[in-house]
Design a protein around this motif. Structure first.
Motif, PDB file in Angstrom:
ATOM      1  N   UNK A 248       0.815  -1.215   0.000  1.00  0.00           N
ATOM      2  CA  UNK A 248       0.000   0.000   0.000  1.00  0.00           C
ATOM      3  C   UNK A 248       0.844   1.258   0.000  1.00  0.00           C
ATOM      4  N   UNK A 249       0.580   2.151   0.941  1.00  0.00           N
ATOM      5  CA  UNK A 249       1.324   3.400   1.010  1.00  0.00           C
ATOM      6  C   UNK A 249       2.785   3.191   1.424  1.00  0.00           C
ATOM      7  N   UNK A 250       3.066   2.039   2.008  1.00  0.00           N
ATOM      8  CA  UNK A 250       4.428   1.748   2.426  1.00  0.00           C
ATOM      9  C   UNK A 250       5.286   1.135   1.341  1.00  0.00           C
ATOM     10  N   UNK A 251       4.725   0.972   0.143  1.00  0.00           N
ATOM     11  CA  UNK A 251       5.484   0.356  -0.940  1.00  0.00           C
ATOM     12  C   UNK A 251       6.387   1.390  -1.611  1.00  0.00           C
ATOM     13  N   UNK A 252       7.680   1.093  -1.693  1.00  0.00           N
ATOM     14  CA  UNK A 252       8.654   2.025  -2.272  1.00  0.00           C
ATOM     15  C   UNK A 252       8.850   1.799  -3.766  1.00  0.00           C
ATOM     16  N   UNK A 253       8.835   0.540  -4.184  1.00  0.00           N
ATOM     17  CA  UNK A 253       9.189   0.212  -5.566  1.00  0.00           C
ATOM     18  C   UNK A 253       7.951  -0.242  -6.331  1.00  0.00           C
ATOM     19  N   UNK A 254       7.596   0.517  -7.341  1.00  0.00           N
ATOM     20  CA  UNK A 254       6.378   0.197  -8.094  1.00  0.00           C
ATOM     21  C   UNK A 254       6.617  -0.887  -9.140  1.00  0.00           C
ATOM     22  N   UNK A 255       7.800  -0.879  -9.736  1.00  0.00           N
ATOM     23  CA  UNK A 255       8.134  -1.844 -10.783  1.00  0.00           C
ATOM     24  C   UNK A 255       9.598  -2.240 -10.658  1.00  0.00           C
ATOM     25  N   UNK A 256      10.002  -3.245 -11.411  1.00  0.00           N
ATOM     26  CA  UNK A 256      11.400  -3.657 -11.456  1.00  0.00           C
ATOM     27  C   UNK A 256      12.284  -2.504 -11.926  1.00  0.00           C
ATOM     28  N   UNK A 257      11.845  -1.811 -12.959  1.00  0.00           N
ATOM     29  CA  UNK A 257      12.624  -0.683 -13.478  1.00  0.00           C
ATOM     30  C   UNK A 257      12.764   0.414 -12.432  1.00  0.00           C
TER      31      UNK A 257
END
Length: 302
Positions: A248-257
């Motif tokens: 959720x809001x604690x996620x830093x990396x949206x994708x591998x790139x």
């Protein structure tokens, strides 16, 4: 593994399906050995990859022992013990199936000669991609268990609770794209390096591959393990970062790139090699043990 096993497994009377079963069984035995040998090294590697709390591998290992006890080096072992056995089984089964396919679909004039090294790489890459279906979620659960707080702050009661929570977040296969890339590159190089060393030894000594001494098989397997990690480690770092990320809001990396970009901006090129020391230290005995056990098992059941 390679054709030291392939030559043993090519005995007359072995059907393709029987040989595949032998490849899978031998791989499972090698996978169990791999986990038992490598788990203490692996937890140190993951802590270094995903935290800035430890300046060196020794400090990480010392901290784990001091604050969490000796058994902490085997945190999250149940999942890989069950799963990595299946993964290594798939690796060898898929590699030998791909190898036999390539041997059967080339020009008749090449019959009886080794595959090219590019073909060994392709067979290994195929094995890695096949393996990634299992290895992605298994490693995700193992990494979550290895990096969770100790004691009262634990996030997961065990592997199945971790699976349940990850599924609740729709994140069991987080990092799967980079896992597929890592597995293809890693196992392509693993089998390629092993084949090159085995073929070179056979040519130099005039020895049939199935007669090469077991200690040499283990040595070449260990060196192939070094090649595996040197050729795929930056992908593994990104995978570990994504699989320890928040939700959720604690996620830093949206994708591998995005993970690659953020790692480079924050840590530079060195950020992609954090933990390489204990990983290479681990690779030699783990890979050697895997090859030795698979070889011994294959010779025994034949």
């Amino acid at each position: 593994m390679a054709d030291s096993v392939a030559d043993v497994d090519a005995q007359e009377g072995n059907s393709s399906s029987l040989q595949t079963a032998k490849d899978l069984f031998s791989g499972a035995a090698g996978g169990i050995a791999q986990v038992l040998i490598g788990q203490p090294f692996d937890i140190v590697k993951v802590r270094l990859q995903t935290s800035t709390a430890y300046p060196t591998a020794l400090s990480a290992a010392t901290s784990i022992y001091r604050h969490e006890g000796a058994l902490a080096f085997y945190k999250g072992t149940l999942t890989p013990l069950l799963g990595i056995g299946a993964c290594v089984s798939i690796q060898f089964g898929a590699f030998h199936a791909a190898r036999r396919y390539l041997e059967d679909h080339r020009h008749p004039s090449l019959a009886g000669t080794p595959l090219s090294y590019s073909q060994y790489y392709l067979a290994g890459a195929f094995a890695g991609v096949a393996n990634s279906v299992l290895s992605g979620p298994i490693e995700h659960v193992r990494i979550r268990l290895q990096t969770q707080p100790h004691g009262a702050g634990r996030l997961y009661a065990g592997p199945w609770d971790c699976v349940r929570q990850l599924r609740g977040h729709g994140a069991l296969y987080r990092g799967q794209a980079v896992t597929v890339l890592r597995e293809a590159q890693a196992y392509g190089l693993w089998f390629l390096a092993f084949e090159w060393m085995m073929n070179a030894d056979a040519a130099r000594t005039g020895t049939a591959r199935k007669k090469i001494a077991s200690w040499k098989v283990a040595l070449y397997g260990g060196l192939a393990g070094e090649a595996l990690w040197l050729g795929s480690y930056p992908l593994d770092v990104v995978k570990s970062k994504m699989q320890t990320d928040g939700f959720g809001k604690g996620q830093r990396y949206k994708t591998m790139r995005d993970c690659f970009a953020q790692t480079f901006r924050a840590e530079g090129v060195r950020g992609f090699w954090k933990g390489i020391g204990p990983t290479l230290l681990r690779a030699m005995p783990v890979s050697a043990g895997t090859f030795a056990v698979v070889e011994a098992t294959m010779r025994a059941i034949n």
